[in-house]
Design a protein around this motif. Structure first.
Motif, PDB file in Angstrom:
ATOM      1  N   ALA A 187      -5.683  -0.662   0.864  1.00 33.36           N
ATOM      2  CA  ALA A 187      -4.712  -0.615  -0.240  1.00 33.36           C
ATOM      3  C   ALA A 187      -4.479   0.824  -0.695  1.00 33.36           C
ATOM      4  CB  ALA A 187      -5.211  -1.473  -1.401  1.00 33.36           C
ATOM      5  N   GLN A 188      -5.543   1.612  -0.763  1.00 31.78           N
ATOM      6  CA  GLN A 188      -5.388   3.019  -1.159  1.00 31.78           C
ATOM      7  C   GLN A 188      -4.513   3.779  -0.159  1.00 31.78           C
ATOM      8  OE1 GLN A 188      -9.064   5.071  -2.677  1.00 31.78           O
ATOM      9  NE2 GLN A 188     -10.044   3.133  -2.144  1.00 31.78           N
ATOM     10  N   GLN A 189      -4.734   3.522   1.104  1.00 36.76           N
ATOM     11  CA  GLN A 189      -3.940   4.206   2.130  1.00 36.76           C
ATOM     12  C   GLN A 189      -2.459   3.871   2.009  1.00 36.76           C
ATOM     13  OE1 GLN A 189      -5.660   3.160   5.905  1.00 36.76           O
ATOM     14  NE2 GLN A 189      -7.589   4.251   5.526  1.00 36.76           N
ATOM     15  N   GLU A 190      -2.174   2.604   1.763  1.00 40.21           N
ATOM     16  CA  GLU A 190      -0.765   2.193   1.648  1.00 40.21           C
ATOM     17  C   GLU A 190      -0.091   2.835   0.440  1.00 40.21           C
ATOM     18  OE1 GLU A 190       0.996   0.317   3.777  1.00 40.21           O
ATOM     19  OE2 GLU A 190      -0.761   0.342   5.101  1.00 40.21           O
ATOM     20  N   VAL A 191      -0.829   2.901  -0.687  1.00 43.23           N
ATOM     21  CA  VAL A 191      -0.250   3.485  -1.908  1.00 43.23           C
ATOM     22  C   VAL A 191      -0.048   4.984  -1.734  1.00 43.23           C
ATOM     23  CG1 VAL A 191      -0.644   3.947  -4.357  1.00 43.23           C
ATOM     24  CG2 VAL A 191      -1.185   1.694  -3.401  1.00 43.23           C
ATOM     25  N   LYS A 192      -1.074   5.670  -1.183  1.00 40.61           N
ATOM     26  CA  LYS A 192      -0.968   7.122  -1.008  1.00 40.61           C
ATOM     27  C   LYS A 192       0.106   7.491   0.002  1.00 40.61           C
ATOM     28  CE  LYS A 192      -5.749   8.113  -2.310  1.00 40.61           C
ATOM     29  NZ  LYS A 192      -7.076   8.656  -1.867  1.00 40.61           N
ATOM     30  N   ALA A 193       0.358   6.598   0.960  1.00 45.28           N
ATOM     31  CA  ALA A 193       1.416   6.860   1.943  1.00 45.28           C
ATOM     32  C   ALA A 193       2.799   6.541   1.401  1.00 45.28           C
ATOM     33  CB  ALA A 193       1.153   6.044   3.213  1.00 45.28           C
ATOM     34  N   GLY A 194       2.877   5.934   0.199  1.00 42.56           N
ATOM     35  CA  GLY A 194       4.150   5.617  -0.419  1.00 42.56           C
ATOM     36  C   GLY A 194       4.797   4.361   0.113  1.00 42.56           C
ATOM     37  N   LYS A 195       4.053   3.566   0.895  1.00 47.51           N
ATOM     38  CA  LYS A 195       4.626   2.348   1.464  1.00 47.51           C
ATOM     39  C   LYS A 195       4.655   1.209   0.445  1.00 47.51           C
ATOM     40  CE  LYS A 195       3.054   3.489   6.148  1.00 47.51           C
ATOM     41  NZ  LYS A 195       2.251   3.050   7.327  1.00 47.51           N
ATOM     42  N   LEU A 196       3.693   1.182  -0.476  1.00 50.13           N
ATOM     43  CA  LEU A 196       3.613   0.144  -1.502  1.00 50.13           C
ATOM     44  C   LEU A 196       3.258   0.785  -2.831  1.00 50.13           C
ATOM     45  CD1 LEU A 196       1.481  -2.522   0.458  1.00 50.13           C
ATOM     46  CD2 LEU A 196       3.969  -2.555   0.129  1.00 50.13           C
ATOM     47  N   ASN A 197       3.682   0.119  -3.915  1.00 50.79           N
ATOM     48  CA  ASN A 197       3.223   0.591  -5.223  1.00 50.79           C
ATOM     49  C   ASN A 197       1.904  -0.109  -5.559  1.00 50.79           C
ATOM     50  OD1 ASN A 197       3.811  -2.022  -6.233  1.00 50.79           O
ATOM     51  ND2 ASN A 197       5.924  -1.414  -6.704  1.00 50.79           N
ATOM     52  N   LEU A 198       1.331   0.213  -6.713  1.00 52.49           N
ATOM     53  CA  LEU A 198       0.015  -0.317  -7.067  1.00 52.49           C
ATOM     54  C   LEU A 198       0.006  -1.841  -7.116  1.00 52.49           C
ATOM     55  CD1 LEU A 198      -1.071   2.207  -9.852  1.00 52.49           C
ATOM     56  CD2 LEU A 198      -2.054   1.952  -7.570  1.00 52.49           C
ATOM     57  N   LEU A 199       1.021  -2.427  -7.769  1.00 50.35           N
ATOM     58  CA  LEU A 199       1.055  -3.877  -7.922  1.00 50.35           C
ATOM     59  C   LEU A 199       1.199  -4.570  -6.576  1.00 50.35           C
ATOM     60  CD1 LEU A 199       1.079  -6.356  -9.713  1.00 50.35           C
ATOM     61  CD2 LEU A 199       3.558  -6.058 -10.013  1.00 50.35           C
ATOM     62  N   GLN A 200       2.093  -4.052  -5.733  1.00 49.58           N
ATOM     63  CA  GLN A 200       2.307  -4.657  -4.422  1.00 49.58           C
ATOM     64  C   GLN A 200       1.044  -4.570  -3.547  1.00 49.58           C
ATOM     65  OE1 GLN A 200       5.669  -2.325  -3.164  1.00 49.58           O
ATOM     66  NE2 GLN A 200       7.186  -3.801  -3.963  1.00 49.58           N
ATOM     67  N   ALA A 201       0.394  -3.410  -3.569  1.00 50.60           N
ATOM     68  CA  ALA A 201      -0.812  -3.230  -2.759  1.00 50.60           C
ATOM     69  C   ALA A 201      -1.949  -4.126  -3.255  1.00 50.60           C
ATOM     70  CB  ALA A 201      -1.246  -1.766  -2.788  1.00 50.60           C
ATOM     71  N   ALA A 202      -2.058  -4.249  -4.582  1.00 56.06           N
ATOM     72  CA  ALA A 202      -3.119  -5.089  -5.145  1.00 56.06           C
ATOM     73  C   ALA A 202      -2.907  -6.550  -4.759  1.00 56.06           C
ATOM     74  CB  ALA A 202      -3.153  -4.921  -6.653  1.00 56.06           C
ATOM     75  N   GLN A 203      -1.672  -7.009  -4.802  1.00 55.41           N
ATOM     76  CA  GLN A 203      -1.383  -8.399  -4.468  1.00 55.41           C
ATOM     77  C   GLN A 203      -1.540  -8.661  -2.966  1.00 55.41           C
ATOM     78  OE1 GLN A 203       2.583  -8.927  -6.026  1.00 55.41           O
ATOM     79  NE2 GLN A 203       1.863  -9.387  -8.106  1.00 55.41           N
ATOM     80  N   GLU A 204      -1.100  -7.725  -2.142  1.00 54.89           N
ATOM     81  CA  GLU A 204      -1.151  -7.937  -0.699  1.00 54.89           C
ATOM     82  C   GLU A 204      -2.594  -7.929  -0.167  1.00 54.89           C
ATOM     83  OE1 GLU A 204       0.472  -5.903   3.461  1.00 54.89           O
ATOM     84  OE2 GLU A 204       1.554  -5.599   1.552  1.00 54.89           O
ATOM     85  N   PHE A 205      -3.438  -7.044  -0.697  1.00 56.06           N
ATOM     86  CA  PHE A 205      -4.806  -6.920  -0.181  1.00 56.06           C
ATOM     87  C   PHE A 205      -5.831  -7.645  -1.049  1.00 56.06           C
ATOM     88  CE2 PHE A 205      -2.557  -3.285   1.611  1.00 56.06           C
ATOM     89  CZ  PHE A 205      -2.916  -3.376   2.945  1.00 56.06           C
ATOM     90  N   GLY A 206      -5.362  -8.251  -2.151  1.00 52.54           N
ATOM     91  CA  GLY A 206      -6.266  -9.052  -2.968  1.00 52.54           C
ATOM     92  C   GLY A 206      -7.339  -8.267  -3.683  1.00 52.54           C
TER      93      GLY A 206
END
Length: 238
Positions: free
Chosen positions: A19-38
């Motif tokens: 989730a951290q990698q996705e957010v730092k790469a700009g692919k997802l925001n915090l809410l999206q990353a939290a929901q996708e990776f649980g």
């Protein structure tokens, strides 16, 4: 910690890292990353912002630091290797002393079963519990490679000097064993993979001694049994 809990925590750590990698790469925001990776959004936000280190372990913090636990484990291994393995109450007492030393402002009065189970699970690859065989101090000092090799050299020389190699009926060996009159022994903590755990006997203990004697041909002499000493005319239980 149970096996299922260890697996769940490992998966949670991996999910948090992804989730951290996705957010730092700009692919997802915090809410999206939290929901996708649980993973918890707040925990993810703390790691992305740097308020919490990215490798911080999820879950409750252990009472002892990893360094203190490693020192305790090394002490347990050292004690076991010298014939003085520690029991569960002794391990708990040492751990409590370490904790109270580090937290003098808010000391604890005891550690519970949960801490003990988690401690065993964290170090299951190094420690295990065994019921010990009692060995006296003299035997413990002789149960080393040097004295054993010297004994067999002396035995070989003696057999050859007296021509006893072909006379097994004349070669006898005596040994004694003690039956302790005490409560069931507690399990002790020893290195993982230990087949036989030994613990040095106390200086004084009540037991019955059996002296057995056999020769190299397999013939035996009736055993000599020594009971607890007592004054003549007094009951044995005194």
């Amino acid at each position: 910690m149970r096996k299922r809990e260890r697996i769940t925590r490992k998966l949670s750590q991996e999910a948090m890292a992804q989730a951290q990698q996705e957010v730092k790469a700009g692919k997802l925001n915090l809410l999206q990353a939290a929901q996708e990776f649980g993973v918890p959004k707040t925990s993810l936000s703390d790691r992305v912002s740097g308020r919490v280190s990215s490798d911080c372990v999820l879950g409750q913090r252990t009472l002892l630091t990893p360094a203190d636990e490693d020192s305790l484990v090394e002490y347990l291994l050292y004690s076991a290797s010298h014939g003085l393995p520690l029991t569960k109450p002794q391990v708990l007492a040492h751990a409590l002393a370490i904790y109270n030393l580090r937290h003098q402002a808010a000391p604890k009065t005891g550690l519970g079963q949960t801490w003990w189970i988690n401690f065993r699970e964290r170090h299951h690859h190094r420690l295990t519990a065994r019921t010990p065989d009692i060995i006296d101090r003299g035997r413990a000092s002789c149960a080393k490679r040097g004295p054993i090799e010297e004994y067999f050299k002396f035995l070989t020389t003696t057999l050859e000097e007296h021509g006893l190699r072909e006379k097994p009926c004349q070669v006898y060996n005596c040994d004694e064993t003690g039956f302790q009159l005490e409560a069931t022994r507690r399990k002790v903590i020893v290195p993982l993979g230990t087949k036989h755990a030994y613990r040095q006997a106390q200086g004084t203990r009540d037991h019955i001694t059996d002296l057995a004697c056999l020769n190299a041909a397999g013939e035996d002499i009736p055993p000599f049994i020594i009971y607890k000493g007592g004054y003549p005319g007094e009951p044995y239980n005194k």
